[in-house]
Design a protein around this motif. Structure first.
Motif, PDB file in Angstrom:
ATOM      1  N   SER A  27      39.533  58.472  31.950  1.00 28.21           N
ATOM      2  CA  SER A  27      39.822  58.916  30.589  1.00 28.21           C
ATOM      3  C   SER A  27      38.724  58.426  29.640  1.00 28.21           C
ATOM      4  O   SER A  27      38.036  57.444  29.935  1.00 28.21           O
ATOM      5  CB  SER A  27      41.171  58.364  30.121  1.00 28.21           C
ATOM      6  OG  SER A  27      41.073  56.963  29.901  1.00 28.21           O
ATOM      7  N   PRO A  28      38.571  59.094  28.492  1.00 29.50           N
ATOM      8  CA  PRO A  28      37.567  58.650  27.511  1.00 29.50           C
ATOM      9  C   PRO A  28      37.831  57.224  27.008  1.00 29.50           C
ATOM     10  O   PRO A  28      36.900  56.452  26.797  1.00 29.50           O
ATOM     11  CB  PRO A  28      37.694  59.668  26.382  1.00 29.50           C
ATOM     12  CG  PRO A  28      38.284  60.887  27.018  1.00 29.50           C
ATOM     13  CD  PRO A  28      39.184  60.370  28.107  1.00 29.50           C
ATOM     14  N   GLY A  29      39.097  56.870  26.808  1.00 30.61           N
ATOM     15  CA  GLY A  29      39.416  55.515  26.345  1.00 30.61           C
ATOM     16  C   GLY A  29      39.002  54.461  27.351  1.00 30.61           C
ATOM     17  O   GLY A  29      38.518  53.393  26.992  1.00 30.61           O
ATOM     18  N   SER A  30      39.168  54.769  28.620  1.00 33.01           N
ATOM     19  CA  SER A  30      38.762  53.834  29.669  1.00 33.01           C
ATOM     20  C   SER A  30      37.245  53.687  29.717  1.00 33.01           C
ATOM     21  O   SER A  30      36.733  52.593  29.959  1.00 33.01           O
ATOM     22  CB  SER A  30      39.286  54.295  31.027  1.00 33.01           C
ATOM     23  OG  SER A  30      40.674  54.091  31.104  1.00 33.01           O
ATOM     24  N   GLN A  31      36.542  54.779  29.493  1.00 33.95           N
ATOM     25  CA  GLN A  31      35.078  54.692  29.460  1.00 33.95           C
ATOM     26  C   GLN A  31      34.618  53.807  28.307  1.00 33.95           C
ATOM     27  O   GLN A  31      33.683  53.021  28.443  1.00 33.95           O
ATOM     28  CB  GLN A  31      34.455  56.094  29.349  1.00 33.95           C
ATOM     29  CG  GLN A  31      34.615  56.918  30.608  1.00 33.95           C
ATOM     30  CD  GLN A  31      34.050  56.211  31.836  1.00 33.95           C
ATOM     31  OE1 GLN A  31      32.925  55.731  31.826  1.00 33.95           O
ATOM     32  NE2 GLN A  31      34.853  56.129  32.884  1.00 33.95           N
ATOM     33  N   ARG A  32      35.285  53.932  27.178  1.00 30.85           N
ATOM     34  CA  ARG A  32      34.969  53.077  26.016  1.00 30.85           C
ATOM     35  C   ARG A  32      35.263  51.615  26.360  1.00 30.85           C
ATOM     36  O   ARG A  32      34.477  50.725  26.054  1.00 30.85           O
ATOM     37  CB  ARG A  32      35.796  53.523  24.818  1.00 30.85           C
ATOM     38  CG  ARG A  32      35.687  52.628  23.627  1.00 30.85           C
ATOM     39  CD  ARG A  32      34.825  53.236  22.560  1.00 30.85           C
ATOM     40  NE  ARG A  32      35.029  52.538  21.311  1.00 30.85           N
ATOM     41  CZ  ARG A  32      34.114  51.758  20.761  1.00 30.85           C
ATOM     42  NH1 ARG A  32      32.935  51.616  21.321  1.00 30.85           N
ATOM     43  NH2 ARG A  32      34.364  51.139  19.643  1.00 30.85           N
ATOM     44  N   ALA A  33      36.392  51.358  27.001  1.00 36.19           N
ATOM     45  CA  ALA A  33      36.756  49.995  27.385  1.00 36.19           C
ATOM     46  C   ALA A  33      35.741  49.413  28.368  1.00 36.19           C
ATOM     47  O   ALA A  33      35.329  48.259  28.240  1.00 36.19           O
ATOM     48  CB  ALA A  33      38.166  49.973  27.992  1.00 36.19           C
ATOM     49  N   LEU A  34      35.327  50.212  29.338  1.00 34.72           N
ATOM     50  CA  LEU A  34      34.335  49.753  30.313  1.00 34.72           C
ATOM     51  C   LEU A  34      33.019  49.407  29.621  1.00 34.72           C
ATOM     52  O   LEU A  34      32.405  48.384  29.922  1.00 34.72           O
ATOM     53  CB  LEU A  34      34.117  50.820  31.388  1.00 34.72           C
ATOM     54  CG  LEU A  34      33.093  50.499  32.472  1.00 34.72           C
ATOM     55  CD1 LEU A  34      33.457  49.215  33.224  1.00 34.72           C
ATOM     56  CD2 LEU A  34      32.972  51.671  33.440  1.00 34.72           C
ATOM     57  N   ALA A 121      41.025  46.983  27.681  1.00 33.99           N
ATOM     58  CA  ALA A 121      41.646  48.257  28.065  1.00 33.99           C
ATOM     59  C   ALA A 121      41.477  49.257  26.943  1.00 33.99           C
ATOM     60  O   ALA A 121      41.279  48.879  25.782  1.00 33.99           O
ATOM     61  CB  ALA A 121      43.130  48.052  28.377  1.00 33.99           C
ATOM     62  N   GLY A 122      41.562  50.515  27.293  1.00 34.63           N
ATOM     63  CA  GLY A 122      41.523  51.565  26.284  1.00 34.63           C
ATOM     64  C   GLY A 122      42.898  51.725  25.653  1.00 34.63           C
ATOM     65  O   GLY A 122      43.920  51.483  26.287  1.00 34.63           O
ATOM     66  N   ALA A 123      42.906  52.129  24.410  1.00 34.32           N
ATOM     67  CA  ALA A 123      44.161  52.393  23.696  1.00 34.32           C
ATOM     68  C   ALA A 123      44.034  53.783  23.090  1.00 34.32           C
ATOM     69  O   ALA A 123      43.374  53.964  22.078  1.00 34.32           O
ATOM     70  CB  ALA A 123      44.384  51.348  22.609  1.00 34.32           C
ATOM     71  N   GLU A 124      44.656  54.771  23.742  1.00 32.55           N
ATOM     72  CA  GLU A 124      44.421  56.141  23.282  1.00 32.55           C
ATOM     73  C   GLU A 124      45.624  57.065  23.311  1.00 32.55           C
ATOM     74  O   GLU A 124      45.507  58.214  22.953  1.00 32.55           O
ATOM     75  CB  GLU A 124      43.300  56.763  24.114  1.00 32.55           C
ATOM     76  CG  GLU A 124      43.659  56.881  25.583  1.00 32.55           C
ATOM     77  CD  GLU A 124      42.526  57.454  26.402  1.00 32.55           C
ATOM     78  OE1 GLU A 124      41.868  58.390  25.942  1.00 32.55           O
ATOM     79  OE2 GLU A 124      42.305  56.946  27.508  1.00 32.55           O
TER      80      GLU A 124
END
Length: 156
Positions: A27-34, A121-124
């Motif tokens: 997911s895009p949020g996970s990519q941001r978190a990474l 973690a991502g929050a989306e």
């Protein structure tokens, strides 16, 4: 408490991170978190573990004439590790880790058992998704025994 001379409170706090874990999915949020976890690990020299959790949802008791397909957990773990290894290929020092179970519980438990100082973690999720599925981010913020950083996708 004042920071040591030449150090802002934010910088000094970041220096205490020795082991960072980031929980990702596709997911895009996970990519941001990474990206954020990788950036902080590079700044602090911390170890970076990249977590992905697989879970098998139990089917309803009756699925009709065709029966029920339940995936083989070993096949799921293998496929997840292959995906995760590819997902972190360009991240220096990233250690892929595949867990199994209820994602927020699995991440919190693994982080505690492995001495993680920061979980990212991502929050989306939107309001409806949170209502129906619960909030991974909320669970982490309440149950993780270490600091939690939630990475949001900029609006726009």
């Amino acid at each position: 408490m004042l920071p040591p001379p030449g150090c802002t409170p934010y910088d000094c706090r970041m220096d205490s991170y020795q082991h960072i874990a980031v929980a990702i999915e596709d997911s895009p949020g996970s990519q941001r978190a990474l990206g954020e976890a990788s950036r902080i690990a590079a700044l602090t020299g911390a170890r970076l573990s990249v977590l992905h959790v697989t879970s098998i949802s139990m089917p309803p008791p009756y699925m009709g004439e065709g029966g029920v397909f339940i995936p083989d957990p070993e096949v799921m773990q293998s496929a997840a590790l292959e995906w995760l290894t590819e997902a972190v290929a360009g991240v220096p020092g990233a250690e892929p880790v595949v867990l199994q179970g209820h994602p927020p519980d699995a991440v919190c438990l693994w982080a505690e058992e492995h001495g993680v100082d920061l979980v990212v973690a991502g929050a989306e999720r939107g309001k409806i998704e949170r209502l129906l599925l619960g909030s991974f981010a909320l669970h982490l913020s309440r149950h993780a025994t270490c600091d939690v950083l939630l990475a949001r996708i900029p609006k726009g």
